[in-house]
Design a protein around this motif. Structure first.
Motif, PDB file in Angstrom:
ATOM      1  N   ASP A   1       0.675  -1.596  -0.183  1.00  0.00           N
ATOM      2  CA  ASP A   1      -0.391   0.130  -0.046  1.00  0.00           C
ATOM      3  C   ASP A   1       0.657   1.732  -0.072  1.00  0.00           C
ATOM      4  N   GLN A   2       0.873   2.446  -0.552  1.00  0.00           N
ATOM      5  CA  GLN A   2       1.095   3.562  -1.070  1.00  0.00           C
ATOM      6  C   GLN A   2       0.504   4.811  -0.960  1.00  0.00           C
ATOM      7  N   ARG A   3      -0.407   4.486   0.490  1.00  0.00           N
ATOM      8  CA  ARG A   3      -1.341   6.009   1.256  1.00  0.00           C
ATOM      9  C   ARG A   3      -0.882   6.584   1.339  1.00  0.00           C
ATOM     10  N   ALA A   4      -1.235   8.583   1.093  1.00  0.00           N
ATOM     11  CA  ALA A   4      -0.158   9.541   1.422  1.00  0.00           C
ATOM     12  C   ALA A   4      -1.393  10.443   1.822  1.00  0.00           C
ATOM     13  N   PHE A   5      -1.099  11.399   2.139  1.00  0.00           N
ATOM     14  CA  PHE A   5      -1.863  12.495   2.099  1.00  0.00           C
ATOM     15  C   PHE A   5      -1.207  13.941   2.970  1.00  0.00           C
ATOM     16  N   GLY A   6      -1.198  15.168   2.651  1.00  0.00           N
ATOM     17  CA  GLY A   6      -0.994  15.846   4.216  1.00  0.00           C
ATOM     18  C   GLY A   6       0.427  16.755   2.774  1.00  0.00           C
ATOM     19  N   PRO A   7       0.374  17.619   3.603  1.00  0.00           N
ATOM     20  CA  PRO A   7       0.156  18.015   5.277  1.00  0.00           C
ATOM     21  C   PRO A   7      -1.104  18.466   5.382  1.00  0.00           C
ATOM     22  N   THR A   8      -1.719  18.656   6.011  1.00  0.00           N
ATOM     23  CA  THR A   8      -2.872  18.699   6.107  1.00  0.00           C
ATOM     24  C   THR A   8      -3.054  19.614   7.800  1.00  0.00           C
ATOM     25  N   ALA A   9      -3.830  20.176   8.304  1.00  0.00           N
ATOM     26  CA  ALA A   9      -3.891  21.195   9.093  1.00  0.00           C
ATOM     27  C   ALA A   9      -4.706  20.779  10.338  1.00  0.00           C
ATOM     28  N   VAL A  10      -4.065  20.741  12.047  1.00  0.00           N
ATOM     29  CA  VAL A  10      -4.824  19.414  12.430  1.00  0.00           C
ATOM     30  C   VAL A  10      -5.044  20.472  13.897  1.00  0.00           C
ATOM     31  N   PRO A  11      -5.492  20.278  14.696  1.00  0.00           N
ATOM     32  CA  PRO A  11      -6.072  20.754  15.793  1.00  0.00           C
ATOM     33  C   PRO A  11      -4.366  21.008  16.856  1.00  0.00           C
ATOM     34  N   GLY A  12      -4.506  21.987  17.518  1.00  0.00           N
ATOM     35  CA  GLY A  12      -3.345  22.003  18.525  1.00  0.00           C
ATOM     36  C   GLY A  12      -2.804  22.864  18.640  1.00  0.00           C
ATOM     37  N   GLU A  13      -1.688  23.643  19.261  1.00  0.00           N
ATOM     38  CA  GLU A  13      -0.710  23.935  20.186  1.00  0.00           C
ATOM     39  C   GLU A  13       0.389  23.528  19.939  1.00  0.00           C
ATOM     40  N   CYS A  14       2.188  24.041  18.998  1.00  0.00           N
ATOM     41  CA  CYS A  14       3.036  23.468  18.915  1.00  0.00           C
ATOM     42  C   CYS A  14       3.331  23.408  20.878  1.00  0.00           C
ATOM     43  N   ALA A  15       4.139  22.695  20.877  1.00  0.00           N
ATOM     44  CA  ALA A  15       4.463  22.860  22.322  1.00  0.00           C
ATOM     45  C   ALA A  15       6.027  23.186  22.437  1.00  0.00           C
ATOM     46  N   HIS A  16       6.056  23.873  21.347  1.00  0.00           N
ATOM     47  CA  HIS A  16       7.832  24.865  21.828  1.00  0.00           C
ATOM     48  C   HIS A  16       7.034  25.904  21.399  1.00  0.00           C
ATOM     49  N   CYS A  17       6.265  26.763  20.327  1.00  0.00           N
ATOM     50  CA  CYS A  17       6.314  27.746  20.314  1.00  0.00           C
ATOM     51  C   CYS A  17       4.692  28.553  20.641  1.00  0.00           C
ATOM     52  N   ARG A  18       4.015  27.909  21.030  1.00  0.00           N
ATOM     53  CA  ARG A  18       2.661  27.657  21.830  1.00  0.00           C
ATOM     54  C   ARG A  18       1.823  28.499  20.444  1.00  0.00           C
ATOM     55  N   VAL A  19       1.782  27.679  18.829  1.00  0.00           N
ATOM     56  CA  VAL A  19       1.082  29.103  17.810  1.00  0.00           C
ATOM     57  C   VAL A  19       0.382  26.905  18.344  1.00  0.00           C
ATOM     58  N   ALA A  20      -0.828  27.791  17.063  1.00  0.00           N
ATOM     59  CA  ALA A  20      -1.985  26.712  16.982  1.00  0.00           C
ATOM     60  C   ALA A  20      -1.529  26.455  15.056  1.00  0.00           C
ATOM     61  N   ALA A  21      -0.332  25.706  14.556  1.00  0.00           N
ATOM     62  CA  ALA A  21       0.191  25.632  13.010  1.00  0.00           C
ATOM     63  C   ALA A  21       0.623  24.784  13.345  1.00  0.00           C
ATOM     64  N   LEU A  22      -0.319  22.804  13.435  1.00  0.00           N
ATOM     65  CA  LEU A  22       0.052  22.179  13.807  1.00  0.00           C
ATOM     66  C   LEU A  22      -0.288  21.917  12.210  1.00  0.00           C
ATOM     67  N   HIS A  23       0.489  21.193  11.791  1.00  0.00           N
ATOM     68  CA  HIS A  23       0.092  19.756  10.249  1.00  0.00           C
ATOM     69  C   HIS A  23       0.582  18.418  10.379  1.00  0.00           C
ATOM     70  N   ALA A  24      -0.207  17.730   9.555  1.00  0.00           N
ATOM     71  CA  ALA A  24       0.160  16.006   9.593  1.00  0.00           C
ATOM     72  C   ALA A  24       0.268  15.793   8.351  1.00  0.00           C
ATOM     73  N   SER A  25       1.279  15.209   8.231  1.00  0.00           N
ATOM     74  CA  SER A  25       1.671  14.320   6.963  1.00  0.00           C
ATOM     75  C   SER A  25       1.986  12.670   7.283  1.00  0.00           C
ATOM     76  N   TYR A  26       1.328  12.563   5.651  1.00  0.00           N
ATOM     77  CA  TYR A  26       1.240  10.744   5.724  1.00  0.00           C
ATOM     78  C   TYR A  26       1.842   9.904   4.597  1.00  0.00           C
ATOM     79  N   GLY A  27       3.454   9.570   4.201  1.00  0.00           N
ATOM     80  CA  GLY A  27       3.959   9.022   3.394  1.00  0.00           C
ATOM     81  C   GLY A  27       4.587   7.985   3.814  1.00  0.00           C
ATOM     82  N   ASP A  28       5.238   6.816   2.109  1.00  0.00           N
ATOM     83  CA  ASP A  28       6.375   6.065   2.249  1.00  0.00           C
ATOM     84  C   ASP A  28       5.819   5.338   3.647  1.00  0.00           C
ATOM     85  N   ALA A  29       4.570   5.173   4.342  1.00  0.00           N
ATOM     86  CA  ALA A  29       4.374   4.300   5.564  1.00  0.00           C
ATOM     87  C   ALA A  29       4.868   4.963   6.828  1.00  0.00           C
ATOM     88  N   TRP A  30       5.031   6.172   6.850  1.00  0.00           N
ATOM     89  CA  TRP A  30       5.588   7.083   7.761  1.00  0.00           C
ATOM     90  C   TRP A  30       4.505   8.462   8.340  1.00  0.00           C
TER      91      TRP A  30
END
Length: 306
Positions: free
Chosen positions: A103-132
């Motif tokens: 399988d080669q399912r992939a997506f992103g980058p896609t915005a996801v909820p929550g603040e960054c644990a480092h800069c505390r800005v709500a700018a998180l995104h998720a991506s998936y590809g090559d099984a990672w």
């Protein structure tokens, strides 16, 4: 000039022969059929020759018998009641079902909820590809987590509940893997892991510090002595394997359980980790302004008063 091939050992020969056994569509179908029969309460398991041939979809009985016999021993056990998967056969069938090799399912980058644990800005995104699967922050450009997730399972979670469902399952998977690894057990092969704190060299450049390991100047590592699996994780994530720390945090109103670990400053935030020892290397993790625990060089967790 090409280097000569390394001599093959008996173990390498046996491994190659085992992989060669499943290099046939009928044998793959048999493994899949046995895995499905094991999961189906309506199908007898161990499974009879006739039922297994029907489920595998091999029309010619003699052809089916030939391929089934090839699997018996290494991947399949023959019992008085029929056939069942041996552990190597179950692992092979499960990897096929998970889409690990295809399988080669992939997506992103896609915005996801929550603040960054480092800069505390709500700018998180998720991506998936090559099984990672990767979660990063557009604000400070930090990678908060990156870890493999089986393609077949990723597709199932995405189809059932979208990215949120996948991230929830991903959080559960990585937490459990980290806890196993820190406890000395490889989450991939169950071999023994060597655990330690590691630090970027004091004279390393800022760019090296930002890209080495998990992006922290000090981090926890676990290396499997059997399969070579290597895990690098924020120091705070070593606390996930310590029930006392989870209880201590809960008593102080610090939730380390219900939010994804990459959104927890207490686990992955730089401001919560201090290097407090050099020989041996130690780190102190702050759960709140008044509560700290110490992670030792071999990832043991010490509480005040220990």
């Amino acid at each position: 000039m090409d280097a000569p091939d390394a001599p093959r050992t008996d173990a390498a020969d046996a491994t190659a022969d085992a992989f060669a056994l499943v290099g046939n569509e009928h044998r793959v179908a048999i493994l899949r059929a046995l895995l499905a029969a094991h999961a189906d309460p309506e199908t007898p398991y161990p499974t009879s020759f006739a039922t297994l041939r029907e489920r595998a979809g091999v029309d010619v009985s003699a052809q089916f018998a030939y391929h089934l016999d090839a699997l018996v021993g290494a991947f399949v056990a023959k019992t008085g009641d029929g056939y069942r998967l041996r552990y190597p056969g179950w692992k092979a069938a499960a990897a096929l079902a998970a889409g690990t090799y295809t399988d080669q399912r992939a997506f992103g980058p896609t915005a996801v909820p929550g603040e960054c644990a480092h800069c505390r800005v709500a700018a998180l995104h998720a991506s998936y590809g090559d099984a990672w699967l990767t979660v990063a922050c557009h604000g400070c450009e930090r990678v908060l987590t990156r870890y493999p997730f089986p393609p077949g399972a990723a597709a199932a979670h995405l189809d059932d509940g979208g990215v949120d469902a996948l991230l929830s399952a991903f959080d559960d998977r990585v937490r459990s893997h980290f806890a196993l690894a820190v406890d000395g057990v490889c989450p991939e092969c169950a071999g023994r892991t060597r655990t330690a704190l590691a630090a970027v060299d004091d004279d390393a450049s800022a760019s090296q510090t930002a890209t080495r390991g998990d992006g922290h100047a000090i981090h926890a590592v676990a290396d499997c002595e059997t399969c070579g699996n290597h895990l690098t994780l924020p120091v705070g994530c070593a606390l996930l394997a310590d029930p006392r720390t989870l209880a201590l945090a809960a008593d102080r109103g610090v939730d380390l359980v219900d939010r994804p670990y990459w959104r927890l400053p207490e686990l992955v935030g730089d401001a919560h980790v201090d290097r407090t020892g050099t020989s041996p290397l130690e780190a102190t993790v702050s759960l709140d302004a008044d509560t700290t625990v110490t992670v030792t060089a071999d990832l043991d967790v010490r509480h005040p008063g220990d």
